[in-house]
Write an enzyme that holds these catalytic residues in place. Structure first.
Site, PDB file in Angstrom:
ATOM      1  CB  SER A 249      48.666  58.875  50.835  1.00 28.71           C
ATOM      2  OG  SER A 249      47.471  58.620  51.231  1.00 28.71           O
ATOM      3  NE  ARG A 250      54.753  57.074  55.322  1.00 30.21           N
ATOM      4  CZ  ARG A 250      54.040  56.884  56.236  1.00 30.21           C
ATOM      5  NH1 ARG A 250      52.859  57.771  56.260  1.00 30.21           N
ATOM      6  NH2 ARG A 250      54.281  56.047  57.224  1.00 30.21           N
TER       7      ARG A 250
END
Length: 224
Positions: free
Chosen positions: A201-202
């Site tokens: 999710s970065r």
């Protein structure tokens, strides 16, 4: 209204849609420790064990006398407590940029391990003896090439390089090939090193070491 040409439209994949999740590892302060050079060496060894090709390829970023940035790939050829070593033509474009501004940056990216290392620091030439030792370790063809190529200069045709190569090949046919005076090593002495580990999710892990005025490394975490 101005219409912009979309040069990517003929491709089957929209470049804006290219993405993937990073899921392999995590990075925390207990893993990194207190010595960034030692930890870089650990990551480098892990990249080697993973059989990643060109693990020593690094982007070298320089700034010229007009404050314009330039970047290219060079190869790491040495690592010690003082810094990161590579070799090149001192009269090349990068050499002239380094003369104008000795502050440079390096980037390593090992996509198979979802890892990146950013290095910023001061660069200087290594001593001639160190350059001589490495030069003698190179294949004969590469040593001749160091003489034959007027690196970064304009040439009218490829044949110029071939003629230069043949000339020096003949000149050095019966003697040990000496190191050209315009060729040698540089050492990037880091003041800032960032280790980046991709996360889902970065929400990536970024741990930074910054050297203070007394030469002590301070460690901190950055938000992704």
């Amino acid at each position: 209204m101005t219409t912009k040409n979309n040069f990517l439209s003929p491709h089957s994949v929209n470049i804006a849609d290219i993405r993937r999740e990073y899921i392999l590892e995590e990075l925390d302060e207990t893993i990194v420790g207190g010595n960034p050079i030692a930890f870089f060496s650990k990551w480098f060894s892990e990249a080697e064990s993973a059989q990643i090709t060109d693990i020593n390829a690094m982007t070298l970023a320089t700034v010229d006398a007009n404050a314009l940035p330039h970047a290219r790939i060079v190869l790491l050829k040495g690592l010690d407590n003082e810094g990161f070593v590579f070799f090149t033509n001192y009269d090349s474009a990068k050499g002239k940029e380094i003369n104008a501004n000795p502050h440079v940056a390096l980037v390593f990216y090992w996509k198979e391990l979802e890892r990146q290392v950013r290095v910023e620091g001061f660069i200087e030439q290594v001593n001639p003896e160190e350059s001589d030792i490495y030069f003698r370790s190179r294949p004969a063809g590469s040593r001749i090439g160091a003489w034959a190529s007027p690196q970064s200069r304009k040439i009218t045709q490829r044949n110029i390089l071939e003629k230069n190569y043949a000339k020096y090949e003949k000149e050095f046919s019966n003697i040990d090939i000496p190191r050209p005076p315009h060729w040698g090593g540089y050492r990037v002495m880091p003041s800032h090193i960032e280790f980046w580990q991709g996360r889902p999710s970065r929400m990536h892990d970024r741990i930074v070491f910054s050297k203070n005025e007394t030469g002590i490394w301070n460690r901190y975490r950055l938000a992704p």
